[in-house]
Design a protein around this motif. Structure first.
Motif, PDB file in Angstrom:
ATOM      1  N   ALA A 119      11.748 -11.361   0.895  1.00 55.41           N
ATOM      2  CA  ALA A 119      12.781 -10.551   1.546  1.00 55.41           C
ATOM      3  C   ALA A 119      13.498  -9.679   0.519  1.00 55.41           C
ATOM      4  O   ALA A 119      13.807  -8.510   0.787  1.00 55.41           O
ATOM      5  N   ARG A 120      13.741 -10.220  -0.655  1.00 55.87           N
ATOM      6  CA  ARG A 120      14.373  -9.433  -1.719  1.00 55.87           C
ATOM      7  C   ARG A 120      13.458  -8.317  -2.192  1.00 55.87           C
ATOM      8  O   ARG A 120      13.900  -7.193  -2.439  1.00 55.87           O
ATOM      9  N   LEU A 121      12.175  -8.615  -2.298  1.00 55.04           N
ATOM     10  CA  LEU A 121      11.222  -7.606  -2.753  1.00 55.04           C
ATOM     11  C   LEU A 121      11.181  -6.419  -1.791  1.00 55.04           C
ATOM     12  O   LEU A 121      11.145  -5.259  -2.228  1.00 55.04           O
ATOM     13  N   LEU A 122      11.189  -6.685  -0.496  1.00 56.88           N
ATOM     14  CA  LEU A 122      11.099  -5.608   0.491  1.00 56.88           C
ATOM     15  C   LEU A 122      12.295  -4.656   0.411  1.00 56.88           C
ATOM     16  O   LEU A 122      12.190  -3.496   0.807  1.00 56.88           O
ATOM     17  N   THR A 126      -6.304   7.407  -4.403  1.00 52.91           N
ATOM     18  CA  THR A 126      -5.902   7.491  -5.804  1.00 52.91           C
ATOM     19  C   THR A 126      -4.519   6.893  -6.015  1.00 52.91           C
ATOM     20  O   THR A 126      -4.273   6.218  -7.027  1.00 52.91           O
ATOM     21  N   PHE A 127      -3.613   7.103  -5.059  1.00 52.05           N
ATOM     22  CA  PHE A 127      -2.267   6.552  -5.170  1.00 52.05           C
ATOM     23  C   PHE A 127      -2.227   5.051  -4.888  1.00 52.05           C
ATOM     24  O   PHE A 127      -1.181   4.416  -5.030  1.00 52.05           O
ATOM     25  N   GLY A 128      -3.371   4.484  -4.481  1.00 53.03           N
ATOM     26  CA  GLY A 128      -3.429   3.051  -4.227  1.00 53.03           C
ATOM     27  C   GLY A 128      -2.890   2.636  -2.883  1.00 53.03           C
ATOM     28  O   GLY A 128      -2.666   1.449  -2.629  1.00 53.03           O
ATOM     29  N   VAL A 129      -2.691   3.607  -1.978  1.00 51.03           N
ATOM     30  CA  VAL A 129      -2.088   3.307  -0.685  1.00 51.03           C
ATOM     31  C   VAL A 129      -3.143   2.919   0.344  1.00 51.03           C
ATOM     32  O   VAL A 129      -2.983   1.953   1.095  1.00 51.03           O
ATOM     33  N   VAL A 130      -4.231   3.668   0.378  1.00 52.13           N
ATOM     34  CA  VAL A 130      -5.275   3.482   1.390  1.00 52.13           C
ATOM     35  C   VAL A 130      -6.508   2.854   0.761  1.00 52.13           C
ATOM     36  O   VAL A 130      -6.881   3.190  -0.364  1.00 52.13           O
ATOM     37  N   LEU A 176       5.921   5.636  -5.057  1.00 55.07           N
ATOM     38  CA  LEU A 176       5.085   5.528  -3.861  1.00 55.07           C
ATOM     39  C   LEU A 176       5.590   6.467  -2.771  1.00 55.07           C
ATOM     40  O   LEU A 176       4.811   7.217  -2.176  1.00 55.07           O
ATOM     41  N   VAL A 177       6.892   6.448  -2.519  1.00 56.54           N
ATOM     42  CA  VAL A 177       7.470   7.301  -1.477  1.00 56.54           C
ATOM     43  C   VAL A 177       7.295   8.775  -1.839  1.00 56.54           C
ATOM     44  O   VAL A 177       6.950   9.603  -0.983  1.00 56.54           O
ATOM     45  N   VAL A 199       7.215  -0.289   3.176  1.00 52.11           N
ATOM     46  CA  VAL A 199       7.789   0.849   2.450  1.00 52.11           C
ATOM     47  C   VAL A 199       7.455   2.155   3.170  1.00 52.11           C
ATOM     48  O   VAL A 199       8.314   3.038   3.313  1.00 52.11           O
ATOM     49  N   ILE A 200       6.224   2.297   3.646  1.00 54.38           N
ATOM     50  CA  ILE A 200       5.798   3.519   4.341  1.00 54.38           C
ATOM     51  C   ILE A 200       6.568   3.684   5.651  1.00 54.38           C
ATOM     52  O   ILE A 200       7.040   4.787   5.977  1.00 54.38           O
TER      53      ILE A 200
END
Length: 228
Positions: free
Chosen positions: A144-147, A195-199, A157-158, A216-217
Motif C-alpha cells: 500500500a505504501r509502494l502504490l 522500450t519503457f518497460g510498460v508493455v 514512467l508517467v 500508476v497508469i
C-alpha cells in the motif's frame, strides 16, 4: 599501455544538440586512431539507457559506434527475488515468509526497481522486530505504501507514457479490455512502450503484467471530476 573505456549513463536523456557534438568528437578520435597509433587511447564506449543507439534519431554520418553487443536487462525471476531477499536474511537473520516472496514477484512482475523498493519498505517498516518473520500482513502494508510512493521511477514512467497521445489510447485499451492490441514490434508506439518497460507480449497480444504499473497508469490518466 593505458586504454580508456568510456561508460555513459542516462545516454538517451542527454539533450540531442549536446550529444551530437559529442558524437562528432568521438568520430574524429576514431578517425585519428586509424591514422596513428599515438591516438589509440580509447578502447571502447559503452552507453546505458532505456533506448539503444539504434533507436535514437541521429544523422547516420555522426555515429561513431561499431556496435559489438547490446544487453537487455530482464526482470527478476521469482527465484532471483528469493535469492536477493535471502541475502538480506543471511546478513540480518530476519526471514521472509515464502508467500511474501511470491507476492513481491507477482505484484512487481520482477521489475528490479520495484523489487528493491518494496524490499526496502518491508525491511524498514517500523514496529517489526529484527528477528520477526516478515509476513503477509507486513507485505500488505508495504505494498500500500509502494502504490502511493513518491519516487523518480514513477515520475519517469508517467512522463514516458504521456509523451505521445496514442500511448494513452493503447494503454487504456489494454487495461480496460476495450480492444485487443496485437503485439507488433514494427509499430513505433508499441516499440516505445516496450522500450519503457510498460508493455509486454503474451500470446501475441500486448499486456501490462505489473499490477504496480497498472495502478500508476490508471492514476496518471484518471481525470479529476469536481475536484475528486
Amino acid at each position: 599501455e593505458t586504454k580508456v573505456v568510456i561508460i555513459i549513463d542516462e545516454f538517451d536523456g542527454i539533450p540531442q544538440a549536446t550529444l551530437r557534438n559529442f558524437l562528432y568528437t568521438l568520430r574524429e578520435i576514431y578517425n585519428a586512431k586509424k591514422k596513428s597509433e599515438a591516438n589509440n587511447y580509447i578502447h571502447s564506449v559503452g552507453i546505458v539507457g532505456v533506448k539503444s543507439i539504434a533507436q535514437l534519431d541521429f544523422d547516420a554520418t555522426v555515429s561513431p559506434f561499431n556496435i559489438q553487443d547490446g544487453f537487455a536487462l530482464p526482470n527478476f525471476t521469482v527465484e532471483q527475488v528469493a535469492e536477493l531477499y535471502g541475502q538480506y536474511t543471511d546478513d540480518t537473520g530476519q526471514p521472509f515468509h515464502p508467500s511474501v516472496i511470491q507476492l513481491v514477484h507477482e505484484k512487481t512482475a520482477g521489475q528490479p526497481f520495484l523489487v528493491n523498493r518494496l524490499g526496502q519498505i518491508l525491511t524498514q517498516e517500523p514496529g517489526i522486530a529484527p528477528t520477526e518473520e516478515i509476513s503477509i500482513k507486513h507485505f500488505e502494508a508495504a505494498y500500500a505504501r509502494l502504490l502511493n510512493d513518491d519516487n523518480t521511477h514513477f515520475d519517469t514512467l508517467v512522463k514516458n507514457i504521456r509523451r505521445e497521445p496514442e500511448f494513452k489510447t493503447i494503454l487504456i485499451d489494454i487495461l480496460a479490455g476495450w480492444r485487443e492490441r496485437i503485439f507488433n514490434r514494427r509499430d513505433a508506439n508499441i516499440q516505445s512502450l516496450v522500450t519503457f518497460g510498460v508493455v509486454k507480449e503474451k500470446d501475441g497480444v500486448c499486456v501490462i503484467d505489473s499490477p504496480v504499473y497498472q495502478r500508476v497508469i490508471i492514476d496518471a490518466f484518471t481525470p479529476f471530476i469536481n475536484g475528486v
